[in-house]
Design an enzyme around this catalytic site. Structure first.
Site, short mmCIF file in Angstrom:
data_model
loop_
_atom_site.label_atom_id
_atom_site.label_comp_id
_atom_site.label_asym_id
_atom_site.label_seq_id
_atom_site.Cartn_x
_atom_site.Cartn_y
_atom_site.Cartn_z
CB SER A 194 -0.87 0.03 1.20
OG SER A 194 -1.65 1.32 1.21
CE LYS A 197 -17.82 -6.79 -5.91
NZ LYS A 197 -18.59 -5.47 -6.39
CG ASP A 220 -17.91 -1.95 -7.90
OD1 ASP A 220 -16.98 -2.54 -8.17
OD2 ASP A 220 -18.54 -1.90 -6.58
#
Length: 312
Positions: free
Chosen positions: A40, A94, A172
């Site tokens: 990150s 996903k 989404d």
């Protein structure tokens, strides 16, 4: 992996809201895995080793067997390619990528490297989904009605990438409904019509109306909308020849002929990590792109309508 095996070291790549809310607690509750590191640029998690980029992690930590990719879909292909090439098992949030074709490329690479690739659909692990699939398996289905309506400002605040090409917009969340649909129906359906509503200042749709059919003539109608205020709706209603089934709250609750059924499960993301561990143990991959194909078809067949601009 047996009950006495040490946990596999896993790293999370992309420490955003979904990683913090779902992946981190799911890993903590799964004995097969131990969160060993993160990748990150924003600092990662307190008490967990963090790397600024994936290659630094792969070079420094050969002991990390698996990576869970939680960044937006557009940069995911490059990260997955590097991790697979380095011999690491890979879990994909996903949607599994920015295009259907690239997911196929990743599947072939995983096979060539002898590692597991898991393209996840978390909504399939909602408590009511498996019982719904079993109940529908030997029934004649006449129609399905999907209403997937939520407030984007509440669930996706400040996430600019979802409005950019490859971000999917209302698909989404809508792809979650399609993952349940393709998970519970005993046979395939295909898209016949789509109407996509694009805000005039955005590159992805804020709403979509979809129609599907099957070889037997079953009809599926789906309505996705990101402008919902008040009560949110994540419902799939199925009419069969002699009865009716309803999944509500994203598959968490199951009703048969209006009567709620008792359903249990480990939870969506705990279920994903349990499945990931099973795949690694078996030396297998799980890459089902059928929900993604329906989204791609919607963009291919969809009538484009311009609607009012969207502002946070």
């Amino acid at each position: 992996m047996t009950a006495t095996s040490p946990p596999l070291q896993v790293a999370i790549v992309g420490v955003g809201k979904i990683a913090r809310d779902q992946h981190v607690p799911a890993i903590a509750g799964e004995p097969a895995f131990e969160l060993a590191a993160t990748v990150s640029r924003s600092g990662g998690l307190d008490g967990v080793e963090n790397h600024a980029d994936l290659m630094s992690l792969l070079d420094a930590r050969s002991d990390i067997a698996a990576v869970s990719l939680c960044m937006p879909p557009v940069p995911r292909f490059e990260a997955a390619t590097r991790a697979l090439a380095a011999g690491r098992h890979v879990m994909l949030e996903k949607p599994p990528g920015a295009s259907v074709a690239e997911v196929g490329t990743l599947e072939r690479l995983a096979r060539a490297k002898g590692v597991s690739l898991f393209a996840t659909w978390h909504s399939r692990y909602a408590a009511g989904v498996a019982p719904a699939r079993a109940w529908l398996s030997d029934r004649s289905i006449r129609s399905v009605r999907i209403a997937w309506k939520e407030d984007v400002r509440h669930w996706h605040p400040g996430q600019a990438w979802i409005w950019e090409p490859g971000g999917l917009g209302v698909f989404d969340p809508g792809i979650n409904a399609l993952s349940i649909l393709t998970g519970i129906l005993p046979g395939p359906v295909h898209l016949t019509k789509a109407v996509l509503s694009f805000p005039e200042n955005r590159d992805t749709p804020i709403a979509a109306d979809l129609s599907f059919t099957s070889a037997s003539g079953m009809v599926v109608e789906a309505e996705f909308d990101w402008r919902q205020e008040g009560p949110q709706s994540w419902t799939i209603d199925v009419e069969t020849a002699d009865s009716a089934l309803s999944l509500r709250e994203g598959g968490a609750r199951l009703f048969l002929d209006g009567e709620e059924q008792k359903v249990e499960g480990p939870g969506e993301y705990p279920g994903l990590y349990r499945r990931f561990a099973e795949l690694i143990e078996a030396g297998q991959s799980d890459v089902d792109t059928s929900p993604f194909v329906h989204v791609a078809d919607a963009f291919m067949l969809g009538e484009r309508r311009i609607v009012a601009p969207f502002h946070e």
